[in-house]
Design a protein around this motif. Structure first.
Motif, PDB file in Angstrom:
ATOM      1  N   ASP A  78       0.622  -1.253   0.023  1.00 50.42           N
ATOM      2  CA  ASP A  78       0.056  -0.047  -0.010  1.00 50.42           C
ATOM      3  C   ASP A  78       0.887   1.180  -0.020  1.00 50.42           C
ATOM      4  OD1 ASP A  78      -2.338  -1.501  -0.048  1.00 50.42           O
ATOM      5  OD2 ASP A  78      -2.689  -1.183   2.049  1.00 50.42           O
ATOM      6  N   SER A  79       1.955   1.340   0.472  1.00 49.84           N
ATOM      7  CA  SER A  79       2.789   2.529   0.847  1.00 49.84           C
ATOM      8  C   SER A  79       4.009   2.546  -0.263  1.00 49.84           C
ATOM      9  CB  SER A  79       3.374   2.455   2.214  1.00 49.84           C
ATOM     10  OG  SER A  79       4.212   1.272   2.788  1.00 49.84           O
ATOM     11  N   SER A  80       3.843   1.504  -1.033  1.00 49.93           N
ATOM     12  CA  SER A  80       4.758   1.792  -2.031  1.00 49.93           C
ATOM     13  C   SER A  80       5.000   3.100  -2.942  1.00 49.93           C
ATOM     14  CB  SER A  80       4.907   0.403  -3.104  1.00 49.93           C
ATOM     15  OG  SER A  80       3.835   0.462  -4.134  1.00 49.93           O
ATOM     16  N   LEU A  81       6.153   3.224  -3.438  1.00 43.30           N
ATOM     17  CA  LEU A  81       6.335   4.326  -4.316  1.00 43.30           C
ATOM     18  C   LEU A  81       5.405   4.464  -5.612  1.00 43.30           C
ATOM     19  CD1 LEU A  81       7.466   7.422  -4.959  1.00 43.30           C
ATOM     20  CD2 LEU A  81       9.503   6.074  -5.928  1.00 43.30           C
ATOM     21  N   LEU A  82       5.223   3.248  -6.132  1.00 41.79           N
ATOM     22  CA  LEU A  82       4.470   3.098  -7.386  1.00 41.79           C
ATOM     23  C   LEU A  82       2.895   3.322  -6.964  1.00 41.79           C
ATOM     24  CD1 LEU A  82       4.121   2.259 -10.376  1.00 41.79           C
ATOM     25  CD2 LEU A  82       4.036   0.028  -9.498  1.00 41.79           C
ATOM     26  N   ARG A  83       2.519   2.622  -5.890  1.00 46.79           N
ATOM     27  CA  ARG A  83       1.024   3.136  -5.523  1.00 46.79           C
ATOM     28  C   ARG A  83       0.764   4.482  -5.294  1.00 46.79           C
ATOM     29  NH1 ARG A  83      -1.712  -1.479  -3.238  1.00 46.79           N
ATOM     30  NH2 ARG A  83      -3.610   0.196  -2.839  1.00 46.79           N
ATOM     31  N   ARG A  84       1.783   5.410  -4.485  1.00 44.88           N
ATOM     32  CA  ARG A  84       1.480   6.575  -4.155  1.00 44.88           C
ATOM     33  C   ARG A  84       1.456   7.536  -5.504  1.00 44.88           C
ATOM     34  NH1 ARG A  84       5.656   8.479  -1.163  1.00 44.88           N
ATOM     35  NH2 ARG A  84       6.979   6.444  -1.003  1.00 44.88           N
ATOM     36  N   LEU A  85       2.399   7.121  -6.200  1.00 44.34           N
ATOM     37  CA  LEU A  85       2.336   7.853  -7.773  1.00 44.34           C
ATOM     38  C   LEU A  85       1.261   7.761  -8.469  1.00 44.34           C
ATOM     39  CD1 LEU A  85       6.153   7.069  -8.662  1.00 44.34           C
ATOM     40  CD2 LEU A  85       5.282   9.369  -8.116  1.00 44.34           C
ATOM     41  N   ASN A  86       0.776   6.511  -8.638  1.00 44.85           N
ATOM     42  CA  ASN A  86      -0.527   6.160  -9.426  1.00 44.85           C
ATOM     43  C   ASN A  86      -1.808   7.012  -8.718  1.00 44.85           C
ATOM     44  OD1 ASN A  86       0.708   4.507 -11.322  1.00 44.85           O
ATOM     45  ND2 ASN A  86       0.290   2.608 -10.380  1.00 44.85           N
ATOM     46  N   ALA A  87      -1.809   7.026  -7.313  1.00 46.33           N
ATOM     47  CA  ALA A  87      -2.645   7.613  -6.674  1.00 46.33           C
ATOM     48  C   ALA A  87      -2.459   9.295  -6.744  1.00 46.33           C
ATOM     49  CB  ALA A  87      -2.758   7.273  -5.270  1.00 46.33           C
ATOM     50  N   GLY A  88      -1.480   9.604  -7.040  1.00 46.70           N
ATOM     51  CA  GLY A  88      -1.330  11.095  -7.240  1.00 46.70           C
ATOM     52  C   GLY A  88      -0.871  11.831  -5.773  1.00 46.70           C
TER      53      GLY A  88
END
Length: 344
Positions: A78-88
């Motif tokens: 949930d806290s991965s950089l990819l997830r955060r980038l996708n979520a904006g």
């Protein structure tokens, strides 16, 4: 020591359902006993065999590297950089993410768009990620395709997306990339004989203690996701990586139609063709990973045409296609793949 690995990277890592094991098949006398490590990462297993004159236990270093990698590139953290980038919620990227994106873009250009990491939302919409398995309606799919075709770049350490709706999915390259990172770590420690397997992405360096090449098995495409595995062929692997991508274990069925997890970036729909699996041998696992996915998108005919058009290109020298022909499993292998295939 003779070791056989049965390898098929059928992209079960998103669901954590991986079929692949690394096992000692036969044991013979040798001058040095191998060290074996195993654990979990990226929603799957890892298994490593290596020879080290110093007898070092590298389990902590391996776990640390894979955990750090997941924090950048995993869709399941949930806290991965990819997830955060996708979520904006952030646009700041690290060097690892920037390299993954750069390599992905180079493979997209090389394969004419058959490989594309911008289809994250489409993968989810078909139910191969976080959403329920269902076919998206035409308007939803059209909007997602527009987002998947929008530009993405890194500038001054920040991710720049032409469309805020674009979401990235590194699953078709990340696992291979992590294998290469592990290989680089072993190389840096002066370990020159090892076999690394992360969820079916395999890289071999050097030889076993008796001087023979590592033996790696390719699975015969199964009838369904729960069929017992059967080895199709065994190859001798040395200083190279082998990745197999298939459509026969990661899918779902609805109204009599089987939907493959392999999404064609051109249509936004699961591929429908006779190609069941592709095995690619390359010097790097990330490239073998990406090319195996690209061939699965292309299908048998386009895949063979691509190989013919790029005789000196990466990921074309040693390739095995397994396909269905009127209910019969058939194979096509390049001369490079035939050369390393062992007689059974």
């Amino acid at each position: 020591m003779t070791t056989t690995v049965n390898t098929t990277s059928v992209r079960h890592r998103r669901a954590g359902r991986f079929f692949l094991c690394l096992a000692a098949l036969l044991t013979a006398s040798c001058t040095q006993e191998p060290i074996k490590l195993s654990g979990e990462a990226q929603g799957t297993y890892y298994s490593i065999i290596y020879y080290d004159k110093q007898g070092r236990d590298l389990q902590p270093q391996v776990d640390s590297l894979l955990d750090a990698f997941d924090l950048t590139a995993s869709l399941w953290v949930d806290s991965s950089l990819l997830r955060r980038l996708n979520a904006g919620t952030t646009d700041s990227v690290n060097s690892l993410f920037a390299d993954l994106l750069s390599l992905s873009q180079s493979m997209s250009e090389y394969t004419g768009g058959a490989f594309d990491t911008r289809i994250g939302r489409i993968v989810q919409a078909w139910g191969f990620s976080f959403r329920q398995q269902e076919e998206p309606d035409s308007s939803e799919l059209a909007a997602m395709l527009d987002a998947a075709r929008a530009g993405v770049s890194v500038s001054n350490g920040r991710l720049v997306k032409e469309s805020p709706a674009t979401e990235l999915d590194f699953n078709a390259i990340a696992q291979g990339y992590s294998v290469d990172l592990l290989a680089a770590m072993f190389d840096s420690l002066g370990i020159g004989r090892y076999l690394i397997d992360v969820g079916g992405e395999v890289i071999a360096r050097g030889t076993k203690a008796d001087g023979s090449a590592w033996r790696v098995g390719v699975e015969r495409p199964a009838a369904d996701s729960v069929s017992a595995p059967i080895v199709q062929s065994v190859v001798a692997l040395r200083d190279a990586s082998l990745v197999t991508s298939g459509s026969y274990r990661k899918y779902y069925e609805r109204d009599g139609i089987r939907y493959s997890h392999t999404i064609d970036p051109a249509t936004g729909r699961p591929v429908q063709h006779s190609l069941l699996s592709v095995s690619v041998v390359d010097s790097t696992a990330w490239r073998a990973d990406a090319m195996a996915t690209a061939y699965m998108v292309m299908g048998l005919d386009r895949g063979r045409q691509f190989i013919a058009a790029h005789p000196q290109g990466p990921g074309t020298a040693a390739v095995l296609f397994i396909y269905d022909s009127c209910g019969t499993l058939c194979t096509y292998a390049t001369p490079g793949f035939d050369k390393i295939t062992l007689k059974q």
